[in-house]
Scaffold this active site. Sequence first.
Site, PDB file in Angstrom:
ATOM      1  N   ASP A 136       0.837  -1.199   0.000  1.00  0.00           N
ATOM      2  CA  ASP A 136       0.000   0.000   0.000  1.00  0.00           C
ATOM      3  C   ASP A 136       0.871   1.248   0.000  1.00  0.00           C
ATOM      4  O   ASP A 136       2.011   1.237   0.483  1.00  0.00           O
ATOM      5  CB  ASP A 136      -0.921  -0.003   1.223  1.00  0.00           C
ATOM      6  N   GLY A 197      -5.612  -6.858  21.197  1.00  0.00           N
ATOM      7  CA  GLY A 197      -5.455  -6.569  19.780  1.00  0.00           C
ATOM      8  C   GLY A 197      -5.957  -7.720  18.944  1.00  0.00           C
ATOM      9  O   GLY A 197      -5.343  -8.089  17.935  1.00  0.00           O
ATOM     10  N   HIS A 247       5.315  -7.030  18.509  1.00  0.00           N
ATOM     11  CA  HIS A 247       6.213  -7.144  17.358  1.00  0.00           C
ATOM     12  C   HIS A 247       6.660  -5.768  16.863  1.00  0.00           C
ATOM     13  O   HIS A 247       7.821  -5.566  16.525  1.00  0.00           O
ATOM     14  CB  HIS A 247       5.490  -7.892  16.230  1.00  0.00           C
TER      15      HIS A 247
END
Length: 333
Positions: A136, A197, A247
């Site tokens: 993207d 999350g 991460h």
Amino acid sequence: MSACKSPVMTTSSEDEDEFLFAMEMNALIGIPMVLKAAVELGILEMLAEDGPSSSAPLLSPAEITSRLSTKNPEAPIALDRMMRLLGSYSILSCILAQGPDGDTRRLYGLGPRSKYFVTARGASTFAAPLLLLLTDSHGGRLVCAILEGGRPFKLANDDKFNEIFNNAMQGPTDVYMNKIVELYHGFDDAKTVVDEGGGVGASLRIIVSKYPHIHGINFDLPHVVREAPSIPDIEHVKGDMLKWIIHGGDDEFCAKVLKNCKEAMPEKGKVVIVDAVLPEYFDTDKDRMEKELEVMACAAGFDASKLVCRAYNMWVVELQIFVMQHTSSCKET
């Protein structure tokens, strides 16, 4: 008339390696660009629908072009170039065949490495949405993030990118979690599992389906939870959290997140991290080593971190608090 020999230019092996590496780095960008175009045009799905196997040659570039909304007369030529590149990486298969006019043409089908890019192959198509995220245009904002600070994108302010991001985060879940619940037995005695999350609840859905005694709490950003489907035994809770935050976050931020988890944990509770773990020796990856995870866990107040099992390239890491503090693996400071 005397013959003149052209001078021979030579380079050292080291020079050649460095030059070829530089050229390779520049050329590699073309592979995800072409694959992204094939995904967005629906070419892989088109081939999957027309053929029963990955090795069967199916359609010519002209036949594929006829199914696309284009009036570009050069489209078959450009498409053939794209598909030849994908064929060289076994994403597509290709054979030469004789056309009705006696001309030689290439026929393409799915290759052995197309499995995770198409839904019609009966596997999770996680690679396609992840590819769309990584290619993207937001990637260009990484420079701004380095020079000006902050995150390279703000999800809540971009509905289109929100959709791309959420699809990419949800995509790998089935592959990883199905393998994790097969190998990892840390949920056997759990009563409540909170997925920090957790996106739209895909991970918890897999966990709860195997462990129906578990009550799942899916915690994520408000606009993510808003799109989450109703799943039995799973409660969706909105807050401030992103998938893979351990991460992508820095050590200080991740330690803060883990500390909040520790403070919210019941007695005998534990935090389970699923992430890549680096070997001690320097490698070309960008994740954390086991010792770095241990330091981060100790900074958050946990007594120990333990690598339990590995699912593909991801490790399941447990963070625990012991009742007897002298058993802690964290060093006194």
